[in-house]
Motif scaffolding. Structure first.
Motif, PDB file in Angstrom:
ATOM      1  N   ASP A 109       9.157  -9.322  11.975  1.00 38.87           N
ATOM      2  CA  ASP A 109       9.445  -8.789  13.215  1.00 38.87           C
ATOM      3  C   ASP A 109      10.282  -9.328  14.221  1.00 38.87           C
ATOM      4  O   ASP A 109      11.116  -9.049  14.837  1.00 38.87           O
ATOM      5  CB  ASP A 109       8.255  -8.019  13.772  1.00 38.87           C
ATOM      6  CG  ASP A 109       7.520  -6.786  13.178  1.00 38.87           C
ATOM      7  OD1 ASP A 109       8.190  -6.478  12.219  1.00 38.87           O
ATOM      8  OD2 ASP A 109       6.495  -6.543  13.492  1.00 38.87           O
ATOM      9  N   LYS A 110       9.856 -10.591  14.211  1.00 34.63           N
ATOM     10  CA  LYS A 110      10.521 -11.509  15.213  1.00 34.63           C
ATOM     11  C   LYS A 110      11.958 -11.697  14.845  1.00 34.63           C
ATOM     12  O   LYS A 110      12.873 -11.776  15.657  1.00 34.63           O
ATOM     13  CB  LYS A 110       9.560 -12.868  15.386  1.00 34.63           C
ATOM     14  CG  LYS A 110      10.211 -13.919  16.315  1.00 34.63           C
ATOM     15  CD  LYS A 110       9.243 -15.031  16.388  1.00 34.63           C
ATOM     16  CE  LYS A 110       9.943 -16.086  17.089  1.00 34.63           C
ATOM     17  NZ  LYS A 110       9.014 -17.458  17.265  1.00 34.63           N
ATOM     18  N   LYS A 111      12.110 -11.985  13.452  1.00 27.40           N
ATOM     19  CA  LYS A 111      13.297 -12.545  13.123  1.00 27.40           C
ATOM     20  C   LYS A 111      14.181 -11.824  12.360  1.00 27.40           C
ATOM     21  O   LYS A 111      15.233 -12.177  11.868  1.00 27.40           O
ATOM     22  CB  LYS A 111      13.258 -13.958  12.211  1.00 27.40           C
ATOM     23  CG  LYS A 111      12.437 -15.143  12.953  1.00 27.40           C
ATOM     24  CD  LYS A 111      12.369 -16.586  12.247  1.00 27.40           C
ATOM     25  CE  LYS A 111      13.522 -16.921  12.102  1.00 27.40           C
ATOM     26  NZ  LYS A 111      14.218 -17.630  13.292  1.00 27.40           N
ATOM     27  N   GLY A 112      13.771 -10.515  12.256  1.00 26.49           N
ATOM     28  CA  GLY A 112      14.636  -9.478  11.474  1.00 26.49           C
ATOM     29  C   GLY A 112      14.566  -9.620   9.927  1.00 26.49           C
ATOM     30  O   GLY A 112      15.285  -9.595   9.028  1.00 26.49           O
ATOM     31  N   LEU A 113      13.521 -10.040   9.482  1.00 24.34           N
ATOM     32  CA  LEU A 113      13.176 -10.446   7.964  1.00 24.34           C
ATOM     33  C   LEU A 113      12.864  -9.059   7.316  1.00 24.34           C
ATOM     34  O   LEU A 113      12.393  -8.183   7.979  1.00 24.34           O
ATOM     35  CB  LEU A 113      12.023 -11.402   7.807  1.00 24.34           C
ATOM     36  CG  LEU A 113      12.492 -12.854   8.529  1.00 24.34           C
ATOM     37  CD1 LEU A 113      11.181 -13.780   8.183  1.00 24.34           C
ATOM     38  CD2 LEU A 113      13.627 -13.335   8.206  1.00 24.34           C
ATOM     39  N   LYS A 114      12.781  -8.976   6.199  1.00 23.31           N
ATOM     40  CA  LYS A 114      12.030  -8.034   5.316  1.00 23.31           C
ATOM     41  C   LYS A 114      11.183  -8.105   4.510  1.00 23.31           C
ATOM     42  O   LYS A 114      10.936  -9.203   3.784  1.00 23.31           O
ATOM     43  CB  LYS A 114      13.175  -7.282   4.374  1.00 23.31           C
ATOM     44  CG  LYS A 114      12.720  -6.037   3.815  1.00 23.31           C
ATOM     45  CD  LYS A 114      13.918  -5.424   2.638  1.00 23.31           C
ATOM     46  CE  LYS A 114      13.544  -4.041   2.317  1.00 23.31           C
ATOM     47  NZ  LYS A 114      14.597  -3.418   1.635  1.00 23.31           N
ATOM     48  N   LEU A 115       9.845  -7.504   4.752  1.00 22.06           N
ATOM     49  CA  LEU A 115       8.432  -7.883   4.156  1.00 22.06           C
ATOM     50  C   LEU A 115       8.265  -6.739   2.880  1.00 22.06           C
ATOM     51  O   LEU A 115       8.313  -5.562   3.217  1.00 22.06           O
ATOM     52  CB  LEU A 115       7.500  -7.642   5.080  1.00 22.06           C
ATOM     53  CG  LEU A 115       6.142  -8.054   4.565  1.00 22.06           C
ATOM     54  CD1 LEU A 115       6.214  -9.456   4.444  1.00 22.06           C
ATOM     55  CD2 LEU A 115       4.973  -7.567   5.574  1.00 22.06           C
ATOM     56  N   ARG A 116       8.223  -7.225   1.777  1.00 22.10           N
ATOM     57  CA  ARG A 116       8.383  -6.547   0.515  1.00 22.10           C
ATOM     58  C   ARG A 116       6.923  -6.581  -0.201  1.00 22.10           C
ATOM     59  O   ARG A 116       6.150  -7.585  -0.059  1.00 22.10           O
ATOM     60  CB  ARG A 116       9.355  -6.749  -0.516  1.00 22.10           C
ATOM     61  CG  ARG A 116      10.896  -6.762   0.153  1.00 22.10           C
ATOM     62  CD  ARG A 116      11.776  -6.753  -0.700  1.00 22.10           C
ATOM     63  NE  ARG A 116      12.159  -5.443  -1.189  1.00 22.10           N
ATOM     64  CZ  ARG A 116      12.932  -5.383  -2.343  1.00 22.10           C
ATOM     65  NH1 ARG A 116      13.799  -6.426  -2.883  1.00 22.10           N
ATOM     66  NH2 ARG A 116      13.093  -4.151  -3.022  1.00 22.10           N
ATOM     67  N   VAL A 117       6.570  -5.655  -0.850  1.00 22.08           N
ATOM     68  CA  VAL A 117       4.987  -5.581  -1.232  1.00 22.08           C
ATOM     69  C   VAL A 117       4.935  -5.542  -2.703  1.00 22.08           C
ATOM     70  O   VAL A 117       5.359  -4.441  -3.279  1.00 22.08           O
ATOM     71  CB  VAL A 117       4.123  -4.512  -0.490  1.00 22.08           C
ATOM     72  CG1 VAL A 117       2.628  -4.579  -1.116  1.00 22.08           C
ATOM     73  CG2 VAL A 117       4.314  -4.760   0.905  1.00 22.08           C
ATOM     74  N   ILE A 118       4.173  -6.506  -3.525  1.00 21.81           N
ATOM     75  CA  ILE A 118       3.990  -6.163  -4.856  1.00 21.81           C
ATOM     76  C   ILE A 118       3.065  -5.189  -5.004  1.00 21.81           C
ATOM     77  O   ILE A 118       1.721  -5.321  -4.806  1.00 21.81           O
ATOM     78  CB  ILE A 118       3.309  -7.540  -5.505  1.00 21.81           C
ATOM     79  CG1 ILE A 118       4.456  -8.695  -5.097  1.00 21.81           C
ATOM     80  CG2 ILE A 118       3.393  -7.508  -6.964  1.00 21.81           C
ATOM     81  CD1 ILE A 118       3.959  -9.929  -5.586  1.00 21.81           C
ATOM     82  N   PRO A 119       3.261  -4.130  -5.782  1.00 18.49           N
ATOM     83  CA  PRO A 119       2.182  -3.193  -6.053  1.00 18.49           C
ATOM     84  C   PRO A 119       1.218  -3.483  -7.093  1.00 18.49           C
ATOM     85  O   PRO A 119       1.230  -4.365  -7.853  1.00 18.49           O
ATOM     86  CB  PRO A 119       2.945  -1.848  -6.635  1.00 18.49           C
ATOM     87  CG  PRO A 119       4.197  -2.548  -7.451  1.00 18.49           C
ATOM     88  CD  PRO A 119       4.503  -3.553  -6.542  1.00 18.49           C
ATOM     89  N   VAL A 120      -0.068  -2.762  -7.237  1.00 22.47           N
ATOM     90  CA  VAL A 120      -0.979  -2.982  -8.084  1.00 22.47           C
ATOM     91  C   VAL A 120      -1.444  -1.579  -8.835  1.00 22.47           C
ATOM     92  O   VAL A 120      -0.942  -0.575  -8.455  1.00 22.47           O
ATOM     93  CB  VAL A 120      -2.141  -3.447  -7.649  1.00 22.47           C
ATOM     94  CG1 VAL A 120      -1.966  -4.714  -6.898  1.00 22.47           C
ATOM     95  CG2 VAL A 120      -2.938  -2.560  -6.512  1.00 22.47           C
ATOM     96  N   ASP A 121      -2.102  -1.702 -10.006  1.00 24.06           N
ATOM     97  CA  ASP A 121      -2.321  -0.482 -10.760  1.00 24.06           C
ATOM     98  C   ASP A 121      -3.539   0.019 -10.146  1.00 24.06           C
ATOM     99  O   ASP A 121      -4.067  -0.433  -9.223  1.00 24.06           O
ATOM    100  CB  ASP A 121      -2.331  -0.803 -12.211  1.00 24.06           C
ATOM    101  CG  ASP A 121      -3.523  -1.795 -12.510  1.00 24.06           C
ATOM    102  OD1 ASP A 121      -4.318  -2.085 -11.985  1.00 24.06           O
ATOM    103  OD2 ASP A 121      -3.317  -2.272 -13.999  1.00 24.06           O
ATOM    104  N   ASP A 122      -4.332   1.093 -10.869  1.00 23.03           N
ATOM    105  CA  ASP A 122      -5.599   1.734 -10.256  1.00 23.03           C
ATOM    106  C   ASP A 122      -6.669   0.733 -10.552  1.00 23.03           C
ATOM    107  O   ASP A 122      -7.804   0.912  -9.799  1.00 23.03           O
ATOM    108  CB  ASP A 122      -5.715   3.051 -11.132  1.00 23.03           C
ATOM    109  CG  ASP A 122      -4.855   3.893 -10.713  1.00 23.03           C
ATOM    110  OD1 ASP A 122      -3.964   3.979  -9.582  1.00 23.03           O
ATOM    111  OD2 ASP A 122      -4.704   4.901 -11.303  1.00 23.03           O
TER     112      ASP A 122
END
Length: 668
Positions: free
Chosen positions: A398-411
């Motif tokens: 949020d401070k530096k304009g970065l992109k946060l991406r998330v590795i998904p998981v299965d059930d």
């Protein structure tokens, strides 16, 4: 005992028959007093069966060594007079001639000590089994021939090529505190003998228990899954090496309460005595500590070491010429060296003492991330993360304009590696993920994930807070750029933790805090900073608890982290099997590869109601979101009940836990 000359290592049949007849002469009248082990004789059907099995194995060349035994109970087990006769023998001959040095007494041994200290509990049944263990290390791991490595050998995949294989006769982990005067060093080894395992005993225990307190299971319906499917490895990293002796032992099982099982070479009840708080009473009941993922209890050796510091060494470090400063400095730096060896780091300069894993993550976010990342860069975290490995990166993004991406998981709560691969690109600058999920217990494919990140030039921070107490963590093998963990989750004091970082990378990072101890020279015109680790240890650190952390590592290393991991794995199997039998239980997180966490919900009850019912029986569990709200919401819940196990927990503890849940269900 003489052996046949057919190169398969079987005992001479006449000698074996002689030993068997000595045993039978001491048995009650209903047993035969003399038998022949020739399959042509029929004095006793089980004797005939064992003779046929041995001779069949001899003809196939499937057995190399048969071990002498030292008491009648064990000979009974090996003669097939228990509920679990010897199954089909493995196709590959067992080889114990080149077993490497072992951590924690789990190396192969050509002989077996007496089992005389295992006694029946109440009206016990006796269960015997001799189950050869499959070799899960047959296949290569990332091109490394791992067939010669196995848990307990002292050489495991986590330490391949790093020179961190421990010889217990000359341990690398025993860094005695030279200033610890007039204190008799205690031995904390809970092992009775080398070379045995308890997988077969656990299977026997599960085969005999009643899981619903009075309603027996149908025969054959209980048992461990023999071939777990691991989603990132073809082998189970906790499995026993099949080259180790498959030893039968007499295991006392109390048919209703099932509280008698103890691993034949890992006495958790003995370990429990090292932890003073485990003798506490809660609501008049013995304390059962199942909140280990939140914090672990401390052995007496750690408590004593911290007290000794304050009684004999208390001083600030590095900046005085007097005796106490020298004692304190020596003890503090000795603790750093213990951590280095424990993690197999290349240098003590890579070990920074911090308040805990949380401060370690924040240090990297501020000292590296804030100074190296620019708008448009991407950070990847996994869906499994603790808030401490999400919030610092979200704030930085949020401070530096970065992109946060998330590795998904299965059930089941397992990382989806294909989806992770799709997230990696040239904009990826950092991947931060946990080695073990605190909420689900999932063990992530850390080595593979680190390598994938490095292929696109990204740095990697590994959260080891939940892994270091359960498995070998070798930073040179894993090759992460940073790793963090907290001392209080490793049976050490609170308020102390470790940031490991590659030395060159640490020296490139800006200081996290400023003040004394982290500077070389200060003028009003210029400040020169120390190199790592001092550049990140401003002010007076937590000296006493760093020394206490060193004592906890020494305690764990004497037992052997691999032995701890093995025992906890089978304790988890035992508890999981029983918990699944309770109607209305939903397990949250069912990954094939898990550490000792059992998150669940119970239909018809709030999680707080379950927690309070367990507390009335002295059982401490955690209820809530466990500072991991994203992964629980991915699983469709807001909170869970989370028992989490450690190596001082026992099957008896699990029994009390399971029985309490059954009563809660039936009393409603």
């Amino acid at each position: 005992m003489n052996t046949n000359t057919n190169n398969i290592g079987l005992p001479n049949i006449e000698d074996l028959q002689h030993l068997a007849n000595e045993l039978f002469s001491a048995l009650p009248n209903e047993f035969p007093k003399e038998i022949s082990l020739s399959p042509d004789h029929n004095e006793h059907p089980r004797a005939t069966k064992i003779a046929e099995t041995l001779l069949s194995a001899a003809n196939l060349g499937q057995v190399e060594t048969v071990f002498p035994v030292s008491n009648h109970d064990t000979l009974l087990a090996q003669s097939g007079f228990g509920p679990s006769p010897i199954p089909n023998l493995p196709k590959n001959p067992l080889d114990f001639s080149q077993t490497p040095p072992s951590m924690g007494g789990f190396g192969g041994s050509p002989s077996v000590a007496s089992y005389g200290n295992i006694a029946p509990i109440g009206e016990s049944q006796y269960s015997f089994s001799s189950i050869p263990k499959p070799n899960f290390f047959e296949q290569d791991l990332n091109g490394i021939d791992t067939s010669k490595y196995g848990l307990g050998s002292g050489e495991v995949p986590f330490a391949i090529g790093t020179g961190n294989n421990v010889n217990m006769e000359d341990p690398q982990t025993g860094f005695s505190d030279l200033n610890l005067k007039n204190k008799e060093e205690s031995s904390y080894l809970p092992f009775e003998y080398e070379g045995s395992s308890f997988e077969s005993e656990l299977k026997a225990a599960l085969d005999l228990v009643n899981t619903s307190f009075g309603v027996p299971l149908e025969k054959g319906s209980v048992g461990l899954e023999q071939n777990s499917s691991y989603y990132f490895l073809d082998q189970n990293p906790f499995a026993f090496d099949s080259r180790k002796p498959a030893i039968s032992s007499v295991v006392p099982i109390q048919s209703q309460s099932r509280s008698g099982w103890v691993g034949s070479n890992f006495d958790a009840n003995l370990i429990k005595k090292d932890f003073p708080i485990l003798s506490e009473k809660v609501n008049g009941k013995p304390l059962i500590w199942f909140d280990n993922a939140a914090t672990t209890q401390k052995p007496k050796s750690v408590i004593d070491r911290v007290a000794y510091f304050y009684e004999h060494e208390n001083s600030n470090i590095h900046r005085a010429a007097h005796e106490l400063a020298a004692r304190a400095s020596d003890a503090y730096e000795a603790a750093r060296e213990k951590v280095r060896v424990f993690l197999n780091a290349g240098s003590v300069n890579e070990i920074v003492f911090v308040r805990g894993a949380t401060e370690g993550v924040n240090l990297v976010a501020e000292s590296w991330g804030n100074h190296n990342l620019v708008a448009g860069d991407e950070i990847i975290v996994s869906h499994l993360e603790h808030h401490a490995n999400i919030v610092p990166w979200k704030r930085l993004a949020d401070k530096k304009g970065l992109k946060l991406r998330v590795i998904p998981v299965d059930d089941d709560g397992q990382i989806l590696l294909d989806e992770y691969a799709k997230l990696l690109n040239s904009k990826t600058k950092l991947v931060a993920f946990t080695q073990v999920s605190n909420a689900l217990g999932t063990v992530t494919p850390a080595k593979q994930m680190v390598e994938m990140a490095h292929t696109v030039g990204a740095k990697v921070l590994l959260d080891g807070a939940q892994s270091v107490s359960h498995m070998k963590v070798d930073v040179r093998y894993l090759n992460a750029d940073w790793l963090v963990f907290s001392g209080h989750k490793l049976f050490g004091p609170t308020g102390i933790g470790v940031l490991y970082g590659k030395e060159d990378l640490l020296n490139e990072m800006e200081p996290y805090q400023s003040g004394g101890n982290m500077i070389q020279d200060v003028t009003f015109e210029e400040i020169k900073y120390h190199k790592a680790p001092n550049r990140f240890e401003a002010g007076t650190g937590n000296i006493a608890d760093a020394i206490g952390l060193g004592a906890s590592i020494e305690y764990i290393s004497k037992i052997g982290i691999e032995a701890i991991g093995q025992y906890e794995h089978y304790l988890l199997e035992y508890a999981t099997h029983l918990l699944k039998q309770i109607p209305g239980v939903r397990l949250i997180g069912t990954a094939a590869n898990k550490a000792s966490v059992l998150s669940f919900t119970l239909e018809g009850f709030t999680n707080d109601e379950v927690g309070k019912a367990l507390n009335r029986e002295g059982i401490a569990v955690r209820t809530g979101h466990h500072c991991a709200q994203p992964i629980l919401r991915r699983m469709g819940v807001e909170t869970t009940v989370r028992p989490s196990l450690a190596f001082y927990n026992t099957c008896q503890d699990v029994d009390v836990f399971i029985e309490t849940l059954w009563r809660l269900k039936t009393d409603k």
